[in-house]
Design an enzyme around this catalytic site. Structure first.
Site, PDB file in Angstrom:
ATOM      1  CE  LYS A  78      -2.811   0.208   3.645  1.00 48.09           C
ATOM      2  NZ  LYS A  78      -2.078   1.410   4.425  1.00 48.09           N
ATOM      3  CB  THR A  80       5.069   0.235  -2.771  1.00 47.78           C
ATOM      4  OG1 THR A  80       5.910  -0.448  -1.837  1.00 47.78           O
ATOM      5  CG2 THR A  80       5.849   0.120  -4.417  1.00 47.78           C
ATOM      6  NE  ARG A 101       0.046   4.990   8.545  1.00 48.65           N
ATOM      7  CZ  ARG A 101      -0.152   3.618   9.034  1.00 48.65           C
ATOM      8  NH1 ARG A 101      -0.611   3.053  10.190  1.00 48.65           N
ATOM      9  NH2 ARG A 101      -0.018   2.735   8.160  1.00 48.65           N
ATOM     10  CE  LYS A 112       2.816  -2.484   7.925  1.00 50.27           C
ATOM     11  NZ  LYS A 112       3.777  -1.587   7.303  1.00 50.27           N
ATOM     12  CB  ALA A 280      -4.730   1.389  11.093  1.00 46.82           C
ATOM     13  CG  PHE A 308      -3.342  -2.563   9.155  1.00 53.86           C
ATOM     14  CD1 PHE A 308      -2.383  -3.289   8.992  1.00 53.86           C
ATOM     15  CD2 PHE A 308      -3.472  -2.166  10.326  1.00 53.86           C
ATOM     16  CE1 PHE A 308      -1.352  -3.617   9.708  1.00 53.86           C
ATOM     17  CE2 PHE A 308      -2.207  -2.177  11.333  1.00 53.86           C
ATOM     18  CZ  PHE A 308      -1.300  -3.217  10.872  1.00 53.86           C
ATOM     19  CG  PHE A 388       3.814  -8.899  -5.740  1.00 54.96           C
ATOM     20  CD1 PHE A 388       4.786  -8.906  -4.536  1.00 54.96           C
ATOM     21  CD2 PHE A 388       3.025  -7.870  -5.537  1.00 54.96           C
ATOM     22  CE1 PHE A 388       4.714  -8.233  -3.421  1.00 54.96           C
ATOM     23  CE2 PHE A 388       2.896  -7.187  -4.464  1.00 54.96           C
ATOM     24  CZ  PHE A 388       3.559  -7.396  -3.252  1.00 54.96           C
ATOM     25  CD1 TRP A 416       8.584  -2.863  -4.774  1.00 50.08           C
ATOM     26  CD2 TRP A 416       9.646  -3.748  -6.611  1.00 50.08           C
ATOM     27  NE1 TRP A 416       9.975  -3.531  -4.277  1.00 50.08           N
ATOM     28  CE2 TRP A 416      10.451  -4.286  -5.514  1.00 50.08           C
ATOM     29  CE3 TRP A 416       9.994  -4.213  -7.768  1.00 50.08           C
ATOM     30  CZ2 TRP A 416      11.506  -4.924  -5.556  1.00 50.08           C
ATOM     31  CZ3 TRP A 416      11.400  -5.235  -7.947  1.00 50.08           C
ATOM     32  CH2 TRP A 416      11.993  -5.449  -6.748  1.00 50.08           C
TER      33      TRP A 416
END
Length: 563
Positions: A78, A80, A101, A112, A280, A308, A388, A416
């Site tokens: 998210k 990215t 953030r 994470k 979150a 999230f 991906f 990406w």
């Protein structure tokens, strides 16, 4: 993407990027005046709050919110996509600014990883942002723990306010995952060491001071909000606030620099304002209101994210942050990945690399629920299929075909690998839905509704729950909050991020379930009531193999192992 191609790691890409001096970014792209910039080295700076005064008559730019499906261990990207979309808009000659953030050291060192995007869609300097950055989280930690020490000292020095040590609700914090500190005993060792009592630690990003910093609109507003913090109750069960203790001035002093948003840049030199970082799943999950408003005054488009899935960060952005800050988003981007959809469809992680369109289409129910949620807010949206290298053509086409069949605007996103260029289609789709004027934004509940009515609105409309049950503790707290006049505050749900329910293992789109509210926490300074569901923890623990095991620094001083 070519699965046989060797790709560089995020940190390798970041360290090989050419950065512009942040002063140059501020002058060239944002037209900032010299006195509005406070340099923190060559590539980071803080923005003066006087900036908003100078631009108060300027029309704000369009706010684009990036959210996602329920996250999985495979990752959704998210952040990215947020960075890549901002870069893509600038490639289309739109003046876009990113608002995100600040990462917490807890997940960075834990499971994470960092939160600066990835590949060629990163905010830089990546290692500094993911570690100590400009010290904002340390300032919040210090302010939070200073208040804790002030409370204990007040009791030790005679307890004029008759604070009941058994009813202190203010917890100490640390910006690391440390399960051993969840429940502690303090004040041991005799009369000179204070009054013994049970105490607790939260992670810094769950502190109400973090939420306050992210919702305050000025220094005076920050001071007022800090004064409203409820730290505990008297022997007569009357709430005690920071204002009654008299320490709001000292706390504001500790936060006088932390309240200023931070300016950095992306790999493609798109300006990025990174400020605040409430989780979150246990807080409201949005960057600071000041950062978003500054970005909207400095650019024509603001690309921002909320933590999230749409059931957490987006719901709180729209029901809490947008309400308090009077923000009306122009559009929402819902990020989905083939990998996560397959996991929501029931396959195991070890089978993730195998093509499985059946599991994919089963898992797409999770995406559909989040689309329904955003539509429930009356907002236009685009589904961003974040590609991906392991995705197959058949899997990608299956999601595209489903979106087209269901009339959901969609775009394949390759930011990406290709940076802004890989997000051009997404950017065009977003601009198109903004121009369509099909925006009927509204909150899901009215603040005047009862606590239970507001929770039922969220549980049913966002999670898909058929009912809500409350523990005896929660029922008692509702009555107390109503008697104290707090029932008109918005609700901030603390819930697992992995499921629409309060049970992390129930992936996909569960139906016919009941949500359990364990207890409540009043955040009067932030301006909301936190409802804790299921077994949600406000101090996470570390995994068996923390990400920190791979981290190091080489002889040249460059970080390794960060991601």
């Amino acid at each position: 993407m070519d699965t046989n191609k060797i790709y560089k790691s995020d940190i390798e890409i970041a360290q090989q990027a050419t950065l512009l001096p942040i002063k140059h970014v501020a002058e060239k792209f944002l037209n900032l005046q010299e006195e509005e910039l406070e340099l923190y080295g060559k590539y980071k700076a803080k923005l003066s709050l006087t900036l908003l005064d100078r631009l108060k008559n300027k029309k704000p730019g369009q706010v684009i919110l990036v959210t996602s499906i329920n996250p999985t261990s495979a990752g959704e990207g998210k952040s990215t996509v947020t960075v890549g979309l901002g870069q893509a808009l600038n490639q289309l000659n739109k003046k876009a600014i990113i608002a995100m953030r600040e990462p917490s050291l807890g997940p960075t060192m834990g499971l994470k990883g960092g939160a600066t995007g990835g590949g060629f869609s990163q905010v830089l300097p990546m290692d500094e942002i993911n570690l100590h950055f400009t010290g904002d989280l340390h300032a919040i930690t210090t302010a939070n723990n200073a208040l804790a020490s002030f409370i204990d000292n007040h009791i030790y020095q005679g307890n004029k306010l008759r604070i009941d040590p058994r009813r202190i609700v203010w917890k100490r914090v640390l910006d690391l995952n440390d399960r051993s500190l969840r429940n502690i005993t303090i004040g041991l060792g005799g009369p000179m060491n204070g009054v013994p009592r049970e105490d607790h630690f939260d992670i810094t990003v769950a502190s109400e001071i973090m939420a306050i910093l992210c919702l305050a609109e000025s220094l005076s507003d920050l001071r007022t909000r800090l004064s409203k913090i409820v730290i505990g109750y008297t022997y007569e069960n009357t709430p005690i606030t920071v204002g009654e203790l008299g320490y709001e001035g000292a706390l504001t002093l500790l936060l006088k620099d932390a309240i200023k948003p931070n300016l950095v840049q992306t790999i493609e030199h798109t300006p990025a304002i990174i400020h605040g970082g409430p989780f979150a799943n246990i807080a409201h999950g949005c960057n600071s209101l000041l950062a978003t408003k500054m970005a909207s005054k400095l650019g024509d488009y603001v690309v921002t994210e909320a933590g999230f899935g749409a059931d957490l960060g987006a719901e709180k952005f729209l029901n809490i942050k947008a309400r308090i800050g009077k923000i009306s988003p122009a559009a929402v981007v819902i990020v989905a990945t083939i990998r996560a959809l397959k996991l929501h469809g029931g396959i195991k992680k070890e089978n993730l690399l195998q093509e499985n369109t059946t599991a994919l289409m089963n898992g797409i129910a999770n995406l559909n629920k989040h689309i329904e949620t955003i539509k429930g807010f009356g907002l236009p949206y685009v589904v961003a299929i974040n590609k991906f290298i392991t995705d197959t053509d058949d899997e990608i086409n299956a999601v595209i075909d489903w979106c087209d069949k269901e009339a959901h605007p969609q775009a394949l996103c390759e930011v990406w690998e290709h940076g802004g260029k890989g997000g051009i289609d997404l950017a065009n789709k977003v601009l198109s839905i903004i121009d369509s004027k099909e925006n009927h934004f509204h909150q899901l509940y009215d603040q005047n509704e009862s606590i239970k009515e507001k929770i039922m609105s969220i549980a049913s409309k966002v999670y898909g729950a058929t009912g809500v049950q409350y523990t005896s503790i929660a029922e008692r707290q509702i009555k107390e909050f109503e008697q104290l006049g707090w029932s008109e505050l918005p609700i901030c749900m603390a819930k697992t991020q992995y499921s629409l329910t309060d049970q992390a293992h129930l992936v996909g789109r569960p139906e016919n379930f009941t949500l359990t509210i364990r207890e409540f926490k009043i955040s009067l300074g932030a301006g909301f009531i936190v409802a804790l569901t299921g077994n949600i923890m406000t101090m996470p623990g570390l995994p068996k193999k923390p990400a920190a095991l791979a981290m190091d620094v080489n002889e040249a001083g460059f970080a390794t192992g960060l991601f």
